[in-house]
Write a protein that holds these residues in place. Sequence first.
Motif, PDB file in Angstrom:
ATOM      1  N   UNK A  16       0.815  -1.213   0.000  1.00  0.00           N
ATOM      2  CA  UNK A  16       0.000   0.000   0.000  1.00  0.00           C
ATOM      3  C   UNK A  16       0.849   1.262   0.000  1.00  0.00           C
ATOM      4  N   UNK A  17       1.987   1.206   0.674  1.00  0.00           N
ATOM      5  CA  UNK A  17       2.835   2.391   0.801  1.00  0.00           C
ATOM      6  C   UNK A  17       3.491   2.788  -0.511  1.00  0.00           C
ATOM      7  N   UNK A  18       3.479   1.899  -1.527  1.00  0.00           N
ATOM      8  CA  UNK A  18       4.162   2.163  -2.783  1.00  0.00           C
ATOM      9  C   UNK A  18       3.534   3.310  -3.568  1.00  0.00           C
ATOM     10  N   UNK A  19       2.210   3.448  -3.486  1.00  0.00           N
ATOM     11  CA  UNK A  19       1.515   4.518  -4.205  1.00  0.00           C
ATOM     12  C   UNK A  19       0.621   5.287  -3.239  1.00  0.00           C
ATOM     13  N   UNK A  20       1.245   6.054  -2.337  1.00  0.00           N
ATOM     14  CA  UNK A  20       0.439   6.785  -1.350  1.00  0.00           C
ATOM     15  C   UNK A  20      -0.246   8.001  -1.961  1.00  0.00           C
ATOM     16  N   UNK A  21      -1.368   8.383  -1.405  1.00  0.00           N
ATOM     17  CA  UNK A  21      -2.045   9.625  -1.784  1.00  0.00           C
ATOM     18  C   UNK A  21      -2.467  10.343  -0.518  1.00  0.00           C
ATOM     19  N   UNK A  22      -2.528  11.660  -0.581  1.00  0.00           N
ATOM     20  CA  UNK A  22      -3.022  12.442   0.550  1.00  0.00           C
ATOM     21  C   UNK A  22      -4.523  12.198   0.669  1.00  0.00           C
ATOM     22  N   UNK A  23      -4.984  11.919   1.863  1.00  0.00           N
ATOM     23  CA  UNK A  23      -6.380  11.526   2.064  1.00  0.00           C
ATOM     24  C   UNK A  23      -7.362  12.566   1.543  1.00  0.00           C
ATOM     25  N   UNK A  24      -7.100  13.842   1.819  1.00  0.00           N
ATOM     26  CA  UNK A  24      -8.060  14.890   1.469  1.00  0.00           C
ATOM     27  C   UNK A  24      -7.657  15.711   0.255  1.00  0.00           C
ATOM     28  N   UNK A  25      -6.553  15.329  -0.396  1.00  0.00           N
ATOM     29  CA  UNK A  25      -6.117  16.090  -1.560  1.00  0.00           C
ATOM     30  C   UNK A  25      -5.472  15.168  -2.583  1.00  0.00           C
ATOM     31  N   UNK A  26      -6.308  14.591  -3.407  1.00  0.00           N
ATOM     32  CA  UNK A  26      -5.855  13.733  -4.495  1.00  0.00           C
ATOM     33  C   UNK A  26      -6.840  13.889  -5.648  1.00  0.00           C
ATOM     34  N   UNK A  27      -6.455  13.455  -6.814  1.00  0.00           N
ATOM     35  CA  UNK A  27      -7.283  13.696  -7.996  1.00  0.00           C
ATOM     36  C   UNK A  27      -8.669  13.063  -7.894  1.00  0.00           C
ATOM     37  N   UNK A  28      -8.729  11.849  -7.392  1.00  0.00           N
ATOM     38  CA  UNK A  28     -10.034  11.188  -7.255  1.00  0.00           C
ATOM     39  C   UNK A  28     -10.939  11.981  -6.318  1.00  0.00           C
ATOM     40  N   UNK A  29     -10.370  12.454  -5.200  1.00  0.00           N
ATOM     41  CA  UNK A  29     -11.166  13.206  -4.236  1.00  0.00           C
ATOM     42  C   UNK A  29     -11.621  14.536  -4.809  1.00  0.00           C
TER      43      UNK A  29
END
Length: 227
Positions: A16-29
């Motif tokens: 999971x750590x290989x492709x981390x994203x910021x919880x509240x600031x990512x493209x999907x969000x």
Amino acid sequence: MIDAEELKRQKARQLRYKKPIAKDLNLDQIQQDLWEIQEACEEVYWYTVSDDGEDSLLNALDGDEDEAYEFKMMFADLSAECERMQQDLEECWVPKCFDILFAAVTDGDLLGWDSYEGDYFGIGYKDFAQDGAKEKLKRMTKDDLIIATAQCLRIYQAYIGLRYRYDSIKAAIDILKNQNTNYLQTVKEIERLYEEAQLTGKWDEYSKASVEFRRYTDALPQEAWIS
């Protein structure tokens, strides 16, 4: 002995750590928020053009129809701008490092992709994940990183601007809708008490329902009695 499925599950969890994203600031969000803001703006717009919503809005603005029109147009305009940003995200250049960049610098929580579960989950070893994200950024040339960072910040600023505008005007309409809801709830309660006071076939001014009925009606403004 651990079976093959459990091994796959554990391996996916470890990666999971290989492709981390910021919880509240990512493209999907961001894309999800834009859809939700657009939908909410359209809902509020149609509320303000309904009889109840328009009356509440005019009352709050002292009957100023021009100001009420401008208020309604704010939601229509914001909805259109959210749709435009959605299109821009699909048609314009969005750096591949967008999620990595914000994951590397965020003070908030991180999420990691679990290929076995097919979803994002929280990452407990945040420092390790951020170090990995920073290493990926360091592999870019300085010029490429500067250009990509500038574009990422432009996207971020556009999104935050829309988010702020929505939060500001939504607070105002929530107050209006709450006022209208409270008024309707009061009317329904008066109707219930009146029917309850009439259950015996005659009006008993000393019954509990009658006393409550008078308490509610005495508290209503005079405008409520104008038909």
